[in-house]
Each structure stands twice: as C-alpha cells, then as structure tokens.
Design a protein around this motif. Structure first.
Motif, PDB file in Angstrom:
ATOM      1  N   SER A  71     -28.922   9.323  69.330  1.00 17.12           N
ATOM      2  CA  SER A  71     -28.867  10.102  70.624  1.00 17.12           C
ATOM      3  C   SER A  71     -29.852   9.757  71.542  1.00 17.12           C
ATOM      4  O   SER A  71     -29.952   9.400  72.606  1.00 17.12           O
ATOM      5  N   ALA A  72     -31.086   9.732  71.018  1.00 12.87           N
ATOM      6  CA  ALA A  72     -32.335   9.366  71.636  1.00 12.87           C
ATOM      7  C   ALA A  72     -32.342   7.999  72.256  1.00 12.87           C
ATOM      8  O   ALA A  72     -33.053   7.628  73.377  1.00 12.87           O
ATOM      9  N   ALA A  73     -31.780   6.998  71.407  1.00  9.59           N
ATOM     10  CA  ALA A  73     -31.936   5.674  71.583  1.00  9.59           C
ATOM     11  C   ALA A  73     -31.132   5.529  72.895  1.00  9.59           C
ATOM     12  O   ALA A  73     -31.278   4.665  73.759  1.00  9.59           O
ATOM     13  N   LEU A  74     -29.629   6.159  73.044  1.00  5.19           N
ATOM     14  CA  LEU A  74     -29.067   5.801  74.403  1.00  5.19           C
ATOM     15  C   LEU A  74     -29.698   6.401  75.374  1.00  5.19           C
ATOM     16  O   LEU A  74     -29.841   5.382  76.431  1.00  5.19           O
ATOM     17  N   ILE A  75     -30.430   7.530  75.471  1.00 11.85           N
ATOM     18  CA  ILE A  75     -31.123   7.771  76.659  1.00 11.85           C
ATOM     19  C   ILE A  75     -32.278   7.007  77.110  1.00 11.85           C
ATOM     20  O   ILE A  75     -32.571   6.638  78.041  1.00 11.85           O
ATOM     21  N   THR A  76     -33.182   6.619  75.948  1.00 14.73           N
ATOM     22  CA  THR A  76     -34.225   5.592  76.211  1.00 14.73           C
ATOM     23  C   THR A  76     -33.544   4.249  76.776  1.00 14.73           C
ATOM     24  O   THR A  76     -34.307   3.799  77.548  1.00 14.73           O
ATOM     25  N   ASP A  77     -32.633   3.843  76.085  1.00 11.30           N
ATOM     26  CA  ASP A  77     -32.161   2.539  76.291  1.00 11.30           C
ATOM     27  C   ASP A  77     -31.847   2.461  77.949  1.00 11.30           C
ATOM     28  O   ASP A  77     -31.793   1.695  78.971  1.00 11.30           O
ATOM     29  N   LEU A  78     -30.969   3.437  78.299  1.00 10.49           N
ATOM     30  CA  LEU A  78     -30.453   3.686  80.034  1.00 10.49           C
ATOM     31  C   LEU A  78     -31.682   3.677  80.577  1.00 10.49           C
ATOM     32  O   LEU A  78     -31.648   3.227  81.739  1.00 10.49           O
ATOM     33  N   LYS A  79     -32.666   4.359  80.413  1.00 12.35           N
ATOM     34  CA  LYS A  79     -33.791   4.702  81.034  1.00 12.35           C
ATOM     35  C   LYS A  79     -34.485   3.266  81.419  1.00 12.35           C
ATOM     36  O   LYS A  79     -35.002   3.120  82.530  1.00 12.35           O
ATOM     37  N   GLN A  80     -35.084   2.463  80.197  1.00  5.16           N
ATOM     38  CA  GLN A  80     -35.597   1.247  80.421  1.00  5.16           C
ATOM     39  C   GLN A  80     -34.719   0.329  81.285  1.00  5.16           C
ATOM     40  O   GLN A  80     -35.084  -0.750  81.621  1.00  5.16           O
ATOM     41  N   ARG A  81     -33.370   0.549  81.257  1.00  4.03           N
ATOM     42  CA  ARG A  81     -32.685  -0.619  82.023  1.00  4.03           C
ATOM     43  C   ARG A  81     -32.403  -0.027  83.573  1.00  4.03           C
ATOM     44  O   ARG A  81     -31.676  -0.600  84.250  1.00  4.03           O
ATOM     45  N   GLY A  82     -33.021   1.228  83.957  1.00  3.53           N
ATOM     46  CA  GLY A  82     -32.884   1.613  85.191  1.00  3.53           C
ATOM     47  C   GLY A  82     -31.573   2.444  85.387  1.00  3.53           C
ATOM     48  O   GLY A  82     -31.238   2.406  86.845  1.00  3.53           O
ATOM     49  N   LEU A  83     -30.917   2.767  84.247  1.00  2.00           N
ATOM     50  CA  LEU A  83     -29.465   3.248  84.675  1.00  2.00           C
ATOM     51  C   LEU A  83     -29.404   4.854  84.324  1.00  2.00           C
ATOM     52  O   LEU A  83     -28.362   5.406  84.485  1.00  2.00           O
ATOM     53  N   LEU A  84     -30.624   5.249  83.647  1.00  2.00           N
ATOM     54  CA  LEU A  84     -30.436   6.775  83.532  1.00  2.00           C
ATOM     55  C   LEU A  84     -30.410   7.658  84.968  1.00  2.00           C
ATOM     56  O   LEU A  84     -29.547   8.778  84.592  1.00  2.00           O
ATOM     57  N   ASP A  85     -30.813   7.205  85.781  1.00  2.00           N
ATOM     58  CA  ASP A  85     -30.940   8.019  87.143  1.00  2.00           C
ATOM     59  C   ASP A  85     -29.393   8.057  87.593  1.00  2.00           C
ATOM     60  O   ASP A  85     -28.881   9.033  88.303  1.00  2.00           O
ATOM     61  N   GLU A  86     -28.369   7.092  87.254  1.00  2.00           N
ATOM     62  CA  GLU A  86     -27.008   7.076  87.779  1.00  2.00           C
ATOM     63  C   GLU A  86     -26.064   7.418  86.682  1.00  2.00           C
ATOM     64  O   GLU A  86     -25.032   7.202  86.975  1.00  2.00           O
ATOM     65  N   THR A  87     -26.439   7.807  85.510  1.00  2.00           N
ATOM     66  CA  THR A  87     -25.726   8.113  84.333  1.00  2.00           C
ATOM     67  C   THR A  87     -25.944   9.371  83.756  1.00  2.00           C
ATOM     68  O   THR A  87     -27.062   9.628  83.528  1.00  2.00           O
ATOM     69  N   LEU A  88     -25.027   9.933  83.661  1.00  2.00           N
ATOM     70  CA  LEU A  88     -25.129  11.506  83.407  1.00  2.00           C
ATOM     71  C   LEU A  88     -24.885  11.564  81.852  1.00  2.00           C
ATOM     72  O   LEU A  88     -23.783  11.331  81.338  1.00  2.00           O
ATOM     73  N   VAL A  89     -25.724  11.821  80.827  1.00  2.00           N
ATOM     74  CA  VAL A  89     -25.506  12.075  79.198  1.00  2.00           C
ATOM     75  C   VAL A  89     -25.330  13.610  79.209  1.00  2.00           C
ATOM     76  O   VAL A  89     -26.323  14.305  79.507  1.00  2.00           O
ATOM     77  N   ILE A  90     -24.176  14.019  78.311  1.00  2.00           N
ATOM     78  CA  ILE A  90     -24.414  15.515  77.950  1.00  2.00           C
ATOM     79  C   ILE A  90     -24.110  15.294  76.491  1.00  2.00           C
ATOM     80  O   ILE A  90     -23.300  14.720  75.725  1.00  2.00           O
ATOM     81  N   TRP A  91     -24.845  16.408  75.682  1.00  2.00           N
ATOM     82  CA  TRP A  91     -24.686  16.183  74.222  1.00  2.00           C
ATOM     83  C   TRP A  91     -24.284  17.892  73.983  1.00  2.00           C
ATOM     84  O   TRP A  91     -24.953  18.428  74.242  1.00  2.00           O
ATOM     85  N   SER A  92     -22.976  17.837  73.173  1.00  2.00           N
ATOM     86  CA  SER A  92     -22.725  19.140  73.286  1.00  2.00           C
ATOM     87  C   SER A  92     -21.531  19.241  71.964  1.00  2.00           C
ATOM     88  O   SER A  92     -20.910  18.524  71.832  1.00  2.00           O
ATOM     89  N   GLY A  93     -21.549  20.588  71.567  1.00  2.00           N
ATOM     90  CA  GLY A  93     -20.559  21.154  70.557  1.00  2.00           C
ATOM     91  C   GLY A  93     -19.458  21.807  71.450  1.00  2.00           C
ATOM     92  O   GLY A  93     -19.782  22.074  72.448  1.00  2.00           O
ATOM     93  N   GLU A  94     -18.751  22.594  70.627  1.00  2.00           N
ATOM     94  CA  GLU A  94     -17.627  23.261  71.287  1.00  2.00           C
ATOM     95  C   GLU A  94     -17.896  24.902  71.456  1.00  2.00           C
ATOM     96  O   GLU A  94     -17.364  25.624  72.107  1.00  2.00           O
TER      97      GLU A  94
END
Length: 484
Positions: free
Chosen positions: A362-385
């Motif tokens: 989960s942390a890697a996904l956000i870090t990966d998007l950020k270092q690729r310059g994609l986090l600003d345009e990608t919304l990531v949501i982590w949630s249960g029901e």
C-alpha cells in the motif's frame, strides 16, 4: 411459404445464429470490454451524459480503490485510543452505546468488556499522525496521505455494507462506483476498459466478494468492471483459437459486424452494436493486456519497493503493482479487493498477518505514483466497509480478543488527486465508539470522490424506471475540508 413468413424465419434464425456466436466467442465474459461511448440509439443518447463532459475542473484523472474486504479494525490501525487500555475488561457504558443495534453474533452476550489494542502506536512525520505498529510502512508516508477517522455507514453486516460502499445503496442492481465513472468519463485508452477489478486473499478470515459489486446495474453493459485473474490468461476468451492469425481474425470481425449491423438496422436492439464493440475491444486488448500484465520487466528497485510478493500473481502486492500499470496506461478506475479482515476472534494473530500482506505494498503504490509524478492526478483510497467494536466479541483474555462489526465509526485514508496531504480528519470519543467531530458518511465520501474527478454528484444521473438515479441517491455533501 410466402415472402413475409420466409423473411421472418430468416430474421429469427439470424438472431439465433448471432447470439450463439457471441456466446461461443465469450460474449458474456467480454460483455464488459466495450469502449465506453454512447449507444447510437436516440433514446440512449438523450438519457446518457456525453462522455468526457466534466462539470468543473478536475483534480484527479484516475482512481485506485483498495478495498480491505471484511473491515479492518480502526482501533488496531489509525484510531489510537489509550483510554481503552486503561479500562481493560470494564463494561461498555450504556450511555456510550445508546440505541446502537448489534449483530446476531454479540447481541446475546451478557457482557461487553472494553479492550484496547494489543499493538503499540507511534506518531509519524511532520503531521504527527498516530499509526499502529502493524503498519510501519504506511506510517512512513503519513505526510502524503489524509487519514479520515470519522467515517460511518448505515449497514452492520458485510453484504449490505460492501454493496452500500460500492453502489451507494444496500440493495442490488445499482451501478458500481467504477461503473458511474466509466459512464461519466469513459477511458483514457481506447485499447483498455475504463474499469478494471483485481482480487486477492490474505491470511485472515475472508469474506467472499461477488461480481454484483462491479456490476453496471442499469447502466449499459459497457460500463461493467472487467475482472483480471491471476491465471496465464488475465482475461478469459481474449486469445484467438489455434490456427487463426490476426488477418483472419480481422476479416471475421468485419463480416460479423456487417451481419450485426443488418440486424440492428432492422430491429434497433442496442445490444447488437454492443456485441460489435465487444469484439472490437477484445481485438485491441489482445496486444495491450499481455504487455501491461507482465510485471517481470519492472526494474529491480520497483520490485524491492513492493516486496517479493509482487512477483507472485494474485497477491495483494502483485495487484498493487498491476494497479499502477493499469492506471498509468489510462484505466480510469482500478479496484482491488483484498479479503481476510473479518477478525471476530483471534484478532491479535490474524490481523498481524493481514497487515503484513498490505502494509508494504500500500505504501509502495503511493510512493511509486509520487516518484513517477502521477500521484497528483491519481486518487488512491484505502478503506473497509465498516469498523470494529471497542468491546470484545467472545472470550476476552490478556493476550487475545475479537471485535464485532461497528458501523458508527471507522478509519480510511486517501492520497493524491487533490486531497490534503498530512491531515488527520475527524474525531471519535475517547473510547472509539462514537464520532464527536466532522462525521463523513459513505454518501459524503462518494460526493467528494466525484468532485475530485470533476463531476457534480447531483448532476451525474441516469433515468431508470421513471426516475433519475445517481450514485449518492438523494444524499451526500462534498467534504471540502480535505480538499487541497
């Protein structure tokens, strides 16, 4: 046989023939592989929002929704309540519980002993956010995420709660949230569907997931989520039969489209052009999907970032990496379901394994998007029901306990896509049972997600059975305090 009867006979058998061909070629399985554009019928055009139409400037272009199926405990993740440890074994005060209904699993308990987290908490980053020791990697990225501690929902059992989270209603036959975005915005890549679904299962007690959760409901079937499997064929029926080359396939599809068009011209059935688009999308995906789903070519530092499980198809880590690749390639909405969070008993043992499954990736996904310059345009949501109770279900011991379902409050986090980073939003009481500050309902979350994608949740509607439906029904408010 006169001419009129003969023509009716030909038309009837032609429809039968085309239907059989569609079924034989995976028409049902490929029903969700359409390009998400408008049907050509006048009625459909009048009732559907033109794709690509945004109500205002969007903060995000794409969404990755990480569903922690089964409901992880907020008290062992992001909502630190040391008071519960001080009151270990004491009864939940009736004044705190109020009129809260209970599930059938704890309604018969004579006692409701309070229990705090067996795991420690630490503060991380400039924000000083409290995060459980079970999630050290997520803790290290708290300055990149927004933790919402005041989520609440209406349902108290898994099926209706998960359906509510997915569709904005506890009943079935409503479009999934991903289907609404496919309907409103379409895909950025004509060779890929707008909505993809990935499944994984952890070490804990799993709750099942089912295809109705990514259904298009009453929207056109082009907006249904496309499930990718962990097998050698990520999408079934996508490959050509043995002996058929690309040129032969192209000619066959052209002839089939001509026959289907004749049927549509005569009968006006919108499912006929839908079948044409199914085959065309599948044809284009034959080259796009194998390349995207091949993670073996990722550089070593990316594999290390996501952890060794990212090279094992079907794991949470592998799906997180694949979600990044799909999103990067223009898939509008990528959804992961990770099963195993239903800790009614043995929470200490089971949740430790579950957290280990998802923390690094989960942390890697956000870090990966950020270092690729994609986090600003990608919304990531982590949630249960929903959340978990502050009292023990079943037998309470010094070393172990369980927690029942709790819809009144739970924690999620969001990142990127126009959300404030390094923010902890909302507050529960000192016993972690009720929200005391800034409640966020499921409808509010949906309205906010749509707002970040440039859509007004009150305007994106679809007429069905005489009324106009929307994801948020007649509810929902944008949570402006979490917007960057």
């Amino acid at each position: 046989m006169d001419k009129e009867v003969f023509e009716h006979y030909l038309n009837t058998n032609r429809r039968h023939f085309l239907g059989k061909m569609a079924m034989g070629m995976g028409g049902v399985a490929l029903g969700s592989l359409l390009m998400p554009d408008l049907l050509s019928s006048k009625k459909a055009a009048e009732e559907q929002l033109p794709l690509g139409l945004k109500h205002f400037a969007a903060k995000a272009k794409r969404i990755i929704l990480l569903v922690q199926n089964g409901a992880p405990s907020q008290l062992e993740s992001f909502d630190y309540k040391p008071k519960l440890n001080d009151m270990f074994g004491q009864e939940l005060p009736p004044s705190i519980r109020g009129d809260q209904k209970l599930t059938g699993m704890t309604a018969g308990q004579e006692s409701f002993p309070l229990v705090g987290s067996k795991f420690g908490f630490k503060q991380y980053g400039k924000s000083g956010a409290w995060v459980s020791d079970l999630f050290p990697h997520i803790g290290k990225i708290t300055d990149d995420i927004c933790i919402i501690k005041s989520m609440h929902t209406d349902a108290i059992n898994h099926d209706p709660a998960l359906t509510f989270m997915q569709t904005g209603a506890q009943v079935g036959n409503r479009p999934s949230i991903g289907s609404w975005f496919s309907y409103g915005l379409g895909s950025e890549n004509q060779n890929l569907p707008a909505y993809c679904v990935l499944l994984s299962k952890g070490k804990g007690n799993g709750q099942g997931v089912y295809s109705k959760l990514w259904s298009n409901g009453f929207l056109d079937s082009s907006h249904q989520g496309v499930q990718l499997s962990a097998s050698e064929d990520p999408i079934l029926y996508l490959n050509d039969p043995k002996g058929m080359d690309r040129e032969t396939r192209r000619k066959m599809l052209d002839h089939l489209a001509s026959l289907n068009q004749l049927g549509y011209d005569e009968f006006g059935d919108p499912e006929i052009p839908a079948k044409i688009k199914q085959y065309e999308m599948a044809y284009r995906m034959q080259t796009a999907v194998p390349e995207i789903t091949d993670v073996s070519k990722e550089p070593d530092h990316i594999k290390k970032l996501y952890g060794p499980d990212c090279m094992v198809p079907g794991t949470y880590a592998a799906n997180c990496l694949l979600a990044r690749k799909l999103s990067e390639s223009g898939v509008r909405f990528v959804q992961l379901y990770h099963q195993g969070w239903d800790q009614h008993n043995n929470l200490v043992g089971e949740m430790k394994g579950q957290a280990k499954d998802v923390d690094t990736a989960s942390a890697a996904l956000i870090t990966d998007l950020k270092q690729r310059g994609l986090l600003d345009e990608t919304l990531v949501i982590w949630s249960g029901e929903f959340g978990r109770t502050n009292y023990c279900q079943g037998k309470l011991t010094k070393d172990n306990y369980g927690r029942d379902h709790h819809p009144r409050c739970y924690s999620i986090f969001m990142a990127g896509g126009g959300v404030k980073a390094g923010l902890s939003y909302g507050k529960t009481d000192e016993l972690g049972y009720n929200i005391v500050e800034s409640p966020v309902h499921i409808h509010d979350l949906h309205a906010t997600i749509m707002h970040l994608m440039g859509l007004d949740h009150e305007k994106l509607t679809h007429k069905h059975l005489g009324r106009r439906f929307r994801l948020t029904d007649v509810h929902g408010h944008v949570v402006k305090d979490i917007l960057a």
